[in-house]
Design a protein around this motif. Structure first.
Motif, PDB file in Angstrom:
ATOM      1  N   PRO A 128       0.802  -1.223   0.000  1.00 22.62           N
ATOM      2  CA  PRO A 128       0.000   0.000   0.000  1.00 22.62           C
ATOM      3  C   PRO A 128       0.832   1.269   0.000  1.00 22.62           C
ATOM      4  CG  PRO A 128      -0.092  -1.098   2.132  1.00 22.62           C
ATOM      5  CD  PRO A 128       0.575  -2.043   1.199  1.00 22.62           C
ATOM      6  N   LEU A 129       2.020   1.219   0.604  1.00 25.08           N
ATOM      7  CA  LEU A 129       2.868   2.410   0.608  1.00 25.08           C
ATOM      8  C   LEU A 129       3.377   2.706  -0.798  1.00 25.08           C
ATOM      9  CD1 LEU A 129       4.194   4.691   2.115  1.00 25.08           C
ATOM     10  CD2 LEU A 129       6.020   3.135   2.815  1.00 25.08           C
ATOM     11  N   ASP A 130       3.800   1.665  -1.524  1.00 18.59           N
ATOM     12  CA  ASP A 130       4.215   1.858  -2.913  1.00 18.59           C
ATOM     13  C   ASP A 130       3.075   2.429  -3.740  1.00 18.59           C
ATOM     14  OD1 ASP A 130       6.761   0.964  -2.471  1.00 18.59           O
ATOM     15  OD2 ASP A 130       6.467  -1.016  -3.372  1.00 18.59           O
ATOM     16  N   GLN A 131       1.873   1.915  -3.500  1.00 17.51           N
ATOM     17  CA  GLN A 131       0.711   2.400  -4.239  1.00 17.51           C
ATOM     18  C   GLN A 131       0.461   3.884  -3.951  1.00 17.51           C
ATOM     19  OE1 GLN A 131      -2.875   0.157  -3.610  1.00 17.51           O
ATOM     20  NE2 GLN A 131      -4.156   1.591  -4.754  1.00 17.51           N
ATOM     21  N   ALA A 132       0.558   4.277  -2.689  1.00 19.72           N
ATOM     22  CA  ALA A 132       0.348   5.682  -2.329  1.00 19.72           C
ATOM     23  C   ALA A 132       1.382   6.584  -2.981  1.00 19.72           C
ATOM     24  CB  ALA A 132       0.387   5.835  -0.807  1.00 19.72           C
ATOM     25  N   LEU A 133       2.630   6.145  -2.979  1.00 19.29           N
ATOM     26  CA  LEU A 133       3.713   6.966  -3.534  1.00 19.29           C
ATOM     27  C   LEU A 133       3.690   7.003  -5.060  1.00 19.29           C
ATOM     28  CD1 LEU A 133       6.608   5.936  -1.124  1.00 19.29           C
ATOM     29  CD2 LEU A 133       5.270   8.038  -1.102  1.00 19.29           C
ATOM     30  N   ALA A 134       2.930   6.084  -5.685  1.00 21.85           N
ATOM     31  CA  ALA A 134       2.779   6.088  -7.144  1.00 21.85           C
ATOM     32  C   ALA A 134       1.603   6.961  -7.588  1.00 21.85           C
ATOM     33  CB  ALA A 134       2.591   4.661  -7.648  1.00 21.85           C
ATOM     34  N   PHE A 138       4.915   2.836   7.167  1.00 23.93           N
ATOM     35  CA  PHE A 138       3.459   2.741   7.245  1.00 23.93           C
ATOM     36  C   PHE A 138       3.096   1.402   7.878  1.00 23.93           C
ATOM     37  CE2 PHE A 138      -0.307   0.870   5.075  1.00 23.93           C
ATOM     38  CZ  PHE A 138      -1.285   1.685   5.627  1.00 23.93           C
ATOM     39  N   THR A 139       2.195   1.431   8.829  1.00 24.53           N
ATOM     40  CA  THR A 139       1.769   0.209   9.497  1.00 24.53           C
ATOM     41  C   THR A 139       0.288  -0.037   9.257  1.00 24.53           C
ATOM     42  OG1 THR A 139       3.449   0.320  11.231  1.00 24.53           O
ATOM     43  CG2 THR A 139       1.485  -0.962  11.708  1.00 24.53           C
ATOM     44  N   ARG A 140       0.002  -1.191   8.680  1.00 28.30           N
ATOM     45  CA  ARG A 140      -1.373  -1.656   8.527  1.00 28.30           C
ATOM     46  C   ARG A 140      -1.744  -2.436   9.781  1.00 28.30           C
ATOM     47  NH1 ARG A 140      -3.081  -3.896   2.850  1.00 28.30           N
ATOM     48  NH2 ARG A 140      -3.831  -1.748   2.654  1.00 28.30           N
ATOM     49  N   ILE A 141      -2.939  -2.198  10.287  1.00 25.60           N
ATOM     50  CA  ILE A 141      -3.388  -2.782  11.555  1.00 25.60           C
ATOM     51  C   ILE A 141      -4.478  -3.818  11.279  1.00 25.60           C
ATOM     52  CG2 ILE A 141      -4.473  -2.288  13.785  1.00 25.60           C
ATOM     53  CD1 ILE A 141      -3.253   0.595  13.453  1.00 25.60           C
ATOM     54  N   PHE A 142      -4.293  -5.004  11.827  1.00 21.98           N
ATOM     55  CA  PHE A 142      -5.271  -6.083  11.692  1.00 21.98           C
ATOM     56  C   PHE A 142      -5.829  -6.407  13.072  1.00 21.98           C
ATOM     57  CE2 PHE A 142      -2.143  -6.494   8.348  1.00 21.98           C
ATOM     58  CZ  PHE A 142      -2.892  -6.766   7.205  1.00 21.98           C
ATOM     59  N   ARG A 143      -7.140  -6.370  13.199  1.00 21.01           N
ATOM     60  CA  ARG A 143      -7.797  -6.743  14.453  1.00 21.01           C
ATOM     61  C   ARG A 143      -8.495  -8.087  14.256  1.00 21.01           C
ATOM     62  NH1 ARG A 143      -8.063  -2.827  18.432  1.00 21.01           N
ATOM     63  NH2 ARG A 143      -7.439  -0.729  17.757  1.00 21.01           N
ATOM     64  N   ASP A 193       7.916  -0.117   4.426  1.00 19.40           N
ATOM     65  CA  ASP A 193       8.938   0.920   4.519  1.00 19.40           C
ATOM     66  C   ASP A 193       9.302   1.498   3.159  1.00 19.40           C
ATOM     67  OD1 ASP A 193      10.989  -0.499   7.195  1.00 19.40           O
ATOM     68  OD2 ASP A 193       9.096   0.573   7.237  1.00 19.40           O
ATOM     69  N   PHE A 194       9.646   2.776   3.173  1.00 17.53           N
ATOM     70  CA  PHE A 194      10.285   3.414   2.029  1.00 17.53           C
ATOM     71  C   PHE A 194      11.547   4.103   2.523  1.00 17.53           C
ATOM     72  CE2 PHE A 194      11.158   6.985  -0.816  1.00 17.53           C
ATOM     73  CZ  PHE A 194      11.170   6.343  -2.047  1.00 17.53           C
ATOM     74  N   ASP A 233      -3.637  11.389   2.697  1.00 15.25           N
ATOM     75  CA  ASP A 233      -4.854  11.219   1.907  1.00 15.25           C
ATOM     76  C   ASP A 233      -4.853   9.884   1.169  1.00 15.25           C
ATOM     77  OD1 ASP A 233      -5.743  13.711   2.681  1.00 15.25           O
ATOM     78  OD2 ASP A 233      -5.194  14.713   0.806  1.00 15.25           O
ATOM     79  N   GLU A 234      -3.727   9.583   0.504  1.00 16.42           N
ATOM     80  CA  GLU A 234      -3.655   8.357  -0.293  1.00 16.42           C
ATOM     81  C   GLU A 234      -3.756   7.114   0.596  1.00 16.42           C
ATOM     82  OE1 GLU A 234      -3.685   8.051  -3.584  1.00 16.42           O
ATOM     83  OE2 GLU A 234      -3.850  10.233  -3.766  1.00 16.42           O
ATOM     84  N   LEU A 235      -3.045   7.107   1.700  1.00 15.86           N
ATOM     85  CA  LEU A 235      -3.094   5.949   2.593  1.00 15.86           C
ATOM     86  C   LEU A 235      -4.486   5.781   3.203  1.00 15.86           C
ATOM     87  CD1 LEU A 235       0.382   6.384   4.307  1.00 15.86           C
ATOM     88  CD2 LEU A 235      -0.258   4.604   2.672  1.00 15.86           C
ATOM     89  N   TYR A 236      -5.129   6.887   3.509  1.00 10.71           N
ATOM     90  CA  TYR A 236      -6.492   6.829   4.043  1.00 10.71           C
ATOM     91  C   TYR A 236      -7.424   6.182   3.019  1.00 10.71           C
ATOM     92  CZ  TYR A 236     -11.029   8.373   5.811  1.00 10.71           C
ATOM     93  OH  TYR A 236     -12.328   8.408   6.266  1.00 10.71           O
ATOM     94  N   LYS A 237      -7.336   6.610   1.760  1.00 11.79           N
ATOM     95  CA  LYS A 237      -8.200   6.049   0.714  1.00 11.79           C
ATOM     96  C   LYS A 237      -7.934   4.558   0.522  1.00 11.79           C
ATOM     97  CE  LYS A 237      -7.116   9.217  -2.379  1.00 11.79           C
ATOM     98  NZ  LYS A 237      -7.051   9.961  -3.645  1.00 11.79           N
TER      99      LYS A 237
END
Length: 392
Positions: free
Chosen positions: A40-46, A68-73, A84-85, A381-385
Motif C-alpha cells: 500500500p505504501l508503494d501504491q500511495a507513492l505512485a 506505514f503500518t497496517r493494523i489487523f484486528r 517501509d520506504f 490522503d492516499e493511505l487513508y483512501k
C-alpha cells in the motif's frame, strides 16, 4: 506425469496448438498459485497527485523516509504489518520537535514512580519565571509544540535517563543530547525543580549531571553546502553530529507502545497508569482550540501534517490523529496514529522529508508550505483512501 507434444502438429485457425495450450495452462496455473505482491505504501507513492509527484519524480534530494503500518484486528488481538520506504537508522535526519513525544511519555513515567507527584503537581524550574504543572506542560507539547514545555521536562528527567529508557525498553537507537531553541541547549547539567507538595510545602528535586554527547557516526550527518552563524554565511556543510537523533524505527516504536501497549512484553512497555495513559492519549489528539489557543493563529492542522496539513479547515470530529510533528532545519516529520471512528479506519505512519533546495541551513528559506506539508498531507490522503477500500 509426462506430457507428450507432437512437434509436427499444425496450427488450425481459431484453435490453439497443444504446445500453446500447455504453455497457457502452465502460465495460468503458476499465476494462480503465486500470491500477488501488494504494497500500500508503494501504491500511495505512485499516486498522480501533483503534491506527491513533485517529490517522487525525483525523491533523492528530499531524504525521504516513511514507515506505514497496517493494523489487523482479530477478535481480541491486534497484529501489524509494516511497509517501509528508504527507512534506514544509519541515515541521519534532524528530528526537531518529534523528540518531545518520548520526553513527555518518560516524564509521566517518572511521575508514576514517585509517591508525591502527579500530573497536577505544580512546579517551577530553578531560575525560571513560570509556575506550571506537569500536565499543563504535556498539553502544550502536543497542542502547539511548545519548546519551553519540552525543556522543562528535560530538566526534570536529564539526558542520561531519557537515553537509558530507550535502551531498557528495546525501542531502538536514539540519543537526546540537547534542549530546543535556547542558548544553553547542550548543557549537560540540568537545573533543580521546585515542586509544591501542597499549598504551603515545597521540595527541591536535584538536577543531574549527564554524559556529554559524542559525535554521531551516521551517513548524512553533514548536510548542504553552507549555513548561517551569527549572521555570517559559512561555506561548509552543516554538521549535525552533536544534535538529537531519533530515527523512524524508534519513533514508530514509541508510538506503537503507547497506542497498543498490550502487543509488547511488559518489560518493553512504558510504566504508565491507566489514567496517565488516558491523559496522554487525549493530549496527543488534542486540537489547539481545545487547549484554549486562538484558532486563527493555531488552526486545527497546526500540528497535524498528515491528511490535513495543507488546509486550515476544521478536522472532522470523527477523525482522531494521535501524533507529534517536528520541523526545523528544513526537515518536516510526523509520527501519527490515524483513527476514523465512523468508517473504522486506522493506521500508523511515520514520515520525514527535507525541503531545503538551496542547501543553506539557518537561512529560514525552506519549502515547508510549497513542498513538504503538501506532500505529507497527500501521503495521508492516499493511505487513508487505500485503507478505506481495503477488505477487512
Amino acid at each position: 506425469m509426462k506430457l507428450s507434444i507432437n512437434p509436427t502438429t499444425k496450427n488450425i485457425p481459431g484453435k490453439k496448438s497443444p504446445m500453446v495450450l500447455v504453455l497457457l495452462c502452465l502460465f495460468f496455473c503458476g499465476c494462480a498459485s503465486t500470491p500477488v505482491s501488494y504494497d500500500p505504501l508503494d501504491q500511495a507513492l505512485a499516486s498522480n497527485d501533483p503534491r506527491i509527484r513533485q517529490v517522487m519524480d525525483d525523491p533523492q534530494p528530499y531524504d525521504l523516509q516513511i514507515r506505514f503500518t497496517r493494523i489487523f484486528r482479530e477478535k481480541d488481538s491486534v497484529r501489524f504489518k509494516d511497509y517501509d520506504f528508504q527507512v534506514d537508522r544509519n541515515k541521519y535526519f534532524y528530528p526537531a520537535s518529534t523528540v518531545k513525544f518520548p520526553i513527555a511519555v518518560m516524564a509521566l513515567e517518572k511521575i508514576n514512580a514517585a509517591d508525591k507527584l502527579s500530573i497536577n503537581t505544580s512546579f517551577y524550574v530553578e531560575g525560571d519565571t513560570l509556575e506550571t504543572t506537569f500536565g499543563q506542560e504535556v498539553i502544550k507539547i502536543f497542542a502547539v509544540s511548545d519548546n519551553d514545555a519540552n525543556n522543562r521536562l528535560l530538566e526534570f528527567l536529564g539526558q542520561d535517563a531519557i537515553n537509558n529508557s530507550f535502551k531498557s525498553k528495546n525501542i531502538g537507537p536514539a540519543r537526546i543530547s540537547h534542549r530546543l531553541s535556547v542558548p544553553d541547549a547542550d548543557e549537560v547539567t540540568t537545573r533543580p525543580l521546585i515542586v509544591y507538595l501542597n499549598d504551603s510545602t515545597t521540595a527541591s528535586l536535584a538536577g543531574s549531571t549527564n554524559t556529554p554527547a559524542a559525535p554521531l557516526p551516521l551517513e548524512g550527518i553533514t548536510k548542504g553546502s553552507g549555513y548561517y552563524e551569527n549572521d555570517s554565511l559559512i561555506h561548509d556543510p552543516f554538521n549535525f553530529s552533536l544534535k538529537n537523533y531519533y530515527p523512524i524505527e524508534t519513533q514508530h516504536g514509541v508510538l506503537k507502545r503507547i497506542i497498543f501497549p498490550e502487543t509488547f512484553p511488559e518489560n518493553e512497555r512504558f510504566n504508565l497508569s491507566s489514567s496517565q495513559r488516558e491523559f496522554l492519549l487525549n493530549a496527543m489528539k488534542i486540537l489547539p482550540k481545545e487547549a484554549g489557543y486562538n484558532p486563527v493563529d493555531y488552526y486545527d492542522s497546526y500540528g497535524k501534517f498528515l491528511l490535513f496539513g495543507d488546509s486550515k479547515e476544521e478536522i472532522p470530529a470523527s477523525i482522531k490523529i494521535y501524533n507529534k510533528v517536528g520541523y526545523a532545519y528544513g526537515t518536516l516529520t510526523d509520527c501519527a496514529y490515524v483513527h476514523d471512528e465512523k468508517n473504522k479506519i486506522e493506521f500508523m505512519v511515520t514520515a520525514t522529508i527535507l525541503v531545503n533546495s538551496d542547501g543553506i541551513f539557518n537561512d529560514n528559506n525552506y519549502e515547508y508550505d510549497e513542498i513538504g506539508i503538501p506532500f505529507l498531507d497527500a501521503l495521508g490522503d492516499e493511505l487513508y483512501k487505500i485503507e478505506k477500500n481495503r477488505k477487512k
